[in-house]
Design an enzyme around this catalytic site. Structure first.
Site, PDB file in Angstrom:
ATOM      1  N   ASN A   7      36.371  61.435  37.133  1.00 46.87           N
ATOM      2  CA  ASN A   7      35.987  59.995  36.723  1.00 46.87           C
ATOM      3  C   ASN A   7      34.802  60.189  35.798  1.00 46.87           C
ATOM      4  OD1 ASN A   7      35.229  57.373  36.253  1.00 46.87           O
ATOM      5  ND2 ASN A   7      35.061  56.926  38.434  1.00 46.87           N
ATOM      6  N   LYS A  14      32.220  62.034  37.943  1.00 48.97           N
ATOM      7  CA  LYS A  14      32.531  62.189  39.560  1.00 48.97           C
ATOM      8  C   LYS A  14      33.707  62.824  39.709  1.00 48.97           C
ATOM      9  CE  LYS A  14      30.456  57.441  39.996  1.00 48.97           C
ATOM     10  NZ  LYS A  14      31.140  56.204  40.245  1.00 48.97           N
ATOM     11  N   ARG A  91      40.715  59.389  36.033  1.00 51.45           N
ATOM     12  CA  ARG A  91      40.462  57.906  35.733  1.00 51.45           C
ATOM     13  C   ARG A  91      40.334  57.637  34.484  1.00 51.45           C
ATOM     14  NH1 ARG A  91      35.518  54.010  36.770  1.00 51.45           N
ATOM     15  NH2 ARG A  91      36.442  52.034  36.560  1.00 51.45           N
ATOM     16  N   HIS A 180      39.721  47.369  37.721  1.00 51.31           N
ATOM     17  CA  HIS A 180      39.844  47.653  39.145  1.00 51.31           C
ATOM     18  C   HIS A 180      41.339  47.781  39.811  1.00 51.31           C
ATOM     19  CE1 HIS A 180      35.754  45.600  39.455  1.00 51.31           C
ATOM     20  NE2 HIS A 180      35.619  46.753  39.320  1.00 51.31           N
ATOM     21  N   GLY A 212      30.330  45.652  39.811  1.00 46.82           N
ATOM     22  CA  GLY A 212      31.294  44.950  38.819  1.00 46.82           C
ATOM     23  C   GLY A 212      32.234  44.311  40.085  1.00 46.82           C
ATOM     24  N   ARG A 241      26.324  41.363  34.828  1.00 49.10           N
ATOM     25  CA  ARG A 241      27.375  40.508  34.208  1.00 49.10           C
ATOM     26  C   ARG A 241      27.471  39.135  34.289  1.00 49.10           C
ATOM     27  NH1 ARG A 241      31.928  44.560  35.215  1.00 49.10           N
ATOM     28  NH2 ARG A 241      31.004  46.514  34.170  1.00 49.10           N
ATOM     29  N   ASN A 335      30.325  45.313  52.836  1.00 52.94           N
ATOM     30  CA  ASN A 335      29.174  45.235  53.773  1.00 52.94           C
ATOM     31  C   ASN A 335      28.274  44.264  53.836  1.00 52.94           C
ATOM     32  OD1 ASN A 335      28.818  48.370  54.277  1.00 52.94           O
ATOM     33  ND2 ASN A 335      29.017  48.388  52.031  1.00 52.94           N
ATOM     34  N   GLU A 384      39.397  54.659  45.835  1.00 46.34           N
ATOM     35  CA  GLU A 384      40.001  54.734  44.546  1.00 46.34           C
ATOM     36  C   GLU A 384      40.346  56.281  44.180  1.00 46.34           C
ATOM     37  OE1 GLU A 384      36.629  52.353  42.760  1.00 46.34           O
ATOM     38  OE2 GLU A 384      38.165  51.397  41.649  1.00 46.34           O
TER      39      GLU A 384
HETATM   40  P1  ADP Z   1      30.115  49.805  41.698  1.00 47.63           P
HETATM   41  O1  ADP Z   1      31.343  50.815  42.018  1.00 47.63           O
HETATM   42  O2  ADP Z   1      30.811  48.771  40.726  1.00 47.63           O
HETATM   43  O3  ADP Z   1      29.027  50.504  41.053  1.00 47.63           O
HETATM   44  P2  ADP Z   1      29.603  49.368  44.311  1.00 47.63           P
HETATM   45  O4  ADP Z   1      31.207  48.871  44.907  1.00 47.63           O
HETATM   46  O5  ADP Z   1      29.253  50.751  44.795  1.00 47.63           O
HETATM   47  O6  ADP Z   1      29.682  49.000  43.151  1.00 47.63           O
HETATM   48  O7  ADP Z   1      28.944  48.354  45.145  1.00 47.63           O
HETATM   49  C1  ADP Z   1      27.377  48.212  44.667  1.00 47.63           C
HETATM   50  C2  ADP Z   1      26.712  46.912  45.427  1.00 47.63           C
HETATM   51  O8  ADP Z   1      27.118  47.190  46.953  1.00 47.63           O
HETATM   52  C3  ADP Z   1      25.459  46.895  45.241  1.00 47.63           C
HETATM   53  O9  ADP Z   1      25.114  45.279  44.970  1.00 47.63           O
HETATM   54  C4  ADP Z   1      24.630  47.000  46.779  1.00 47.63           C
HETATM   55  O10 ADP Z   1      23.625  46.340  46.996  1.00 47.63           O
HETATM   56  C5  ADP Z   1      26.027  46.563  47.454  1.00 47.63           C
HETATM   57  N1  ADP Z   1      25.908  47.105  48.957  1.00 47.63           N
HETATM   58  C6  ADP Z   1      25.738  48.200  49.293  1.00 47.63           C
HETATM   59  N2  ADP Z   1      25.651  48.495  50.800  1.00 47.63           N
HETATM   60  C7  ADP Z   1      25.168  46.926  51.085  1.00 47.63           C
HETATM   61  C8  ADP Z   1      24.888  46.573  52.387  1.00 47.63           C
HETATM   62  N3  ADP Z   1      24.803  47.485  53.514  1.00 47.63           N
HETATM   63  N4  ADP Z   1      24.617  45.212  52.255  1.00 47.63           N
HETATM   64  C9  ADP Z   1      25.030  44.430  51.298  1.00 47.63           C
HETATM   65  N5  ADP Z   1      25.051  45.156  50.103  1.00 47.63           N
HETATM   66  C10 ADP Z   1      25.551  46.418  49.921  1.00 47.63           C
END
Ligand code: ADP
Length: 398
Positions: A7, A14, A91, A180, A212, A241, A335, A384
């Site tokens: 990616n 990555k 990707r 996505h 995102g 965004r 989460n 993914e």
């Molecule tokens: P991307 O792949 O789009 O960069 P992710 O899917 O990794 O994003 O998600 C990142 C988001 O998930 C961040 O806003 C982070 O704060 C949130 N996040 C990660 N762990 C937790 C948690 N334990 N509780 C709440 N939010 C979380």
């Protein structure tokens, strides 16, 4: 088969090496600051072997070589010979209307991806550089492109056409594409499995909520509508965004703040969303902490965030004339208990009944509705990279 999943961003790369027989991740990592000062984080079995190690990485080709060296390293390598890598899955962000599924990469495919560069000027050129770098270093290994947009190519015209003069679609292919897709496809399949629904006779909604975020309506296994559009800026409020806003705001702010269109777009992409609304950061945990500390802007940002996700779920239930099951995925979806609960609290009219105890479980596959709930809601961690490895395997085995 051992498949390398790549990616590539403009200054990052990555990767995961996946054994598709067991679906185990043999090694994974990240090259950052390519072209600046090069930094490698490499993990084997989830344990960091190299943590932010500085490496001269003037370009992606060198970064790929450094990754391959790590994979065959005599001390911590996970393969003994690069020949063990039988395919590479890449990707690719934008496949335009040209790609409705993953493809084995040929010169024609590279050309067609380049023709989509206008639609994703930050991402597609970086993806192409990543592919070319891998081709140079692994010349005889089959490579597959897996597109973020491909899953959404099944959307009907009524979902992808904007209320704009038709000539913009004809001349520039201005339409909804959605993103996505790999995650929405992976999670919707898993949701059908977990709920015992036949995928081809199901109405599912997937909320991919990370930094995102996008919401997708998946009817009979096909994407029929999705919240992101021509670009990933449309749809729900995101980390930085804005998501959907009145388009007239662009001109209004440009005049008031004496900004160019490009500058306003920068604000909408990078300085808005949860970060802009709260004055804190884009990280959901900071918004949560801000709200707990009594910051009123953080509280409103969180409320608006949850509300707009719930509105998309409601809209997509109408679009499909019903919904059987809903999934939350990605960092926040997997989460953040307050987000899933908050969204579900709007969905009682659909027959969603929250299971309070189950709702507290995070980071794993779990049903968060009661056995009696008419519409089931699941938390499903997305993967993914595994989805890209599976797609790659399916194409190179043919
Ligand atoms: P991307 O792949 O789009 O960069 P992710 O899917 O990794 O994003 O998600 C990142 C988001 O998930 C961040 O806003 C982070 O704060 C949130 N996040 C990660 N762990 C937790 C948690 N334990 N509780 C709440 N939010 C979380």
């Amino acid at each position: 088969m051992k498949i390398l999943v790549m990616n590539c961003g403009s200054s990052s790369l990555k990767y995961q090496l996946i054994d598709t027989d067991t679906e185990a991740v043999l090694a994974s990592g990240l090259c950052e600051r390519i072209g600046i000062d090069g930094q490698l984080t490499h993990k084997v079995n989830g344990n960091k072997i190299k943590d932010e190690e500085k490496n001269a990485m003037p370009n992606h080709e060198v970064a790929v070589q450094i990754v391959l060296d790590a994979l065959v390293d005599k001390d911590f390598g996970v393969i003994t010979d690069l020949k063990e890598i039988q395919a590479v899955g890449h990707r690719v962000v934008h496949g335009g209307e040209k790609f409705a599924s993953s493809v084995v990469i040929t010169d024609e495919v590279m050309q067609a991806i380049a023709e989509c560069n206008d639609l994703a000027p930050l991402h597609n050129p970086a993806n192409l550089v990543g592919i070319q770098s891998c081709q140079k270093v692994l010349p005889n290994v089959p490579m597959v492109a897996v597109f973020d947009t491909a899953f959404h190519q099944t959307m009907p015209e009524k979902a992808y056409m904007y209320g704009l003069p038709h000539e913009y679609y004809e001349k520039y292919k201005v339409r909804r594409y959605g993103f996505h897709g790999t995650s929405h496809s992976f999670v919707s399949k898993r949701l059908a499995e977990l709920t015992g629904l036949a995928l081809d006779q199901s109405k599912l909604i997937v909320c991919h909520i990370g930094n995102g975020g996008s919401v997708t309506a998946v009817q009979n296994g096909k994407s029929v509508d999705t919240s992101m559009g021509l670009t990933p800026l449309e749809g729900i409020i995101m980390g930085t965004r804005s998501g959907s806003i009145d388009p007239a705001i662009v001109e209004f702010i440009a005049h008031k703040e004496n900004k160019t269109i490009d500058e306003v777009m920068q604000v909408l992409n990078k300085e808005s969303g949860l970060a802009g609304m709260s004055g804190l950061t884009s990280d959901f945990r900071d918004i949560r902490a801000g709200k707990a500390a009594g910051n009123p802007l953080a509280a409103v940002a969180m409320e608006a965030y949850i509300y707009c996700i719930a509105k998309y779920v409601g809209a997509y239930a109408a679009a499909m004339n019903g919904v059987d099951a809903i999934a939350f995925t990605a960092g926040i979806g997997e989460n953040a208990i307050e987000v899933r609960k908050g969204v579900m609290s709007y969905l009682g009219f659909l027959g969603v009944e929250i299971d309070e105890a189950q709702c507290q479980i995070t980071g794993e596959e779990v049903c968060v509705t009661t056995p009696a709930s008419k519409v089931k809601v699941y938390i499903i961690p997305t993967n993914e990279e595994l989805a890209i490895a599976r797609e790659t395997l399916a194409l190179v085995k043919k």
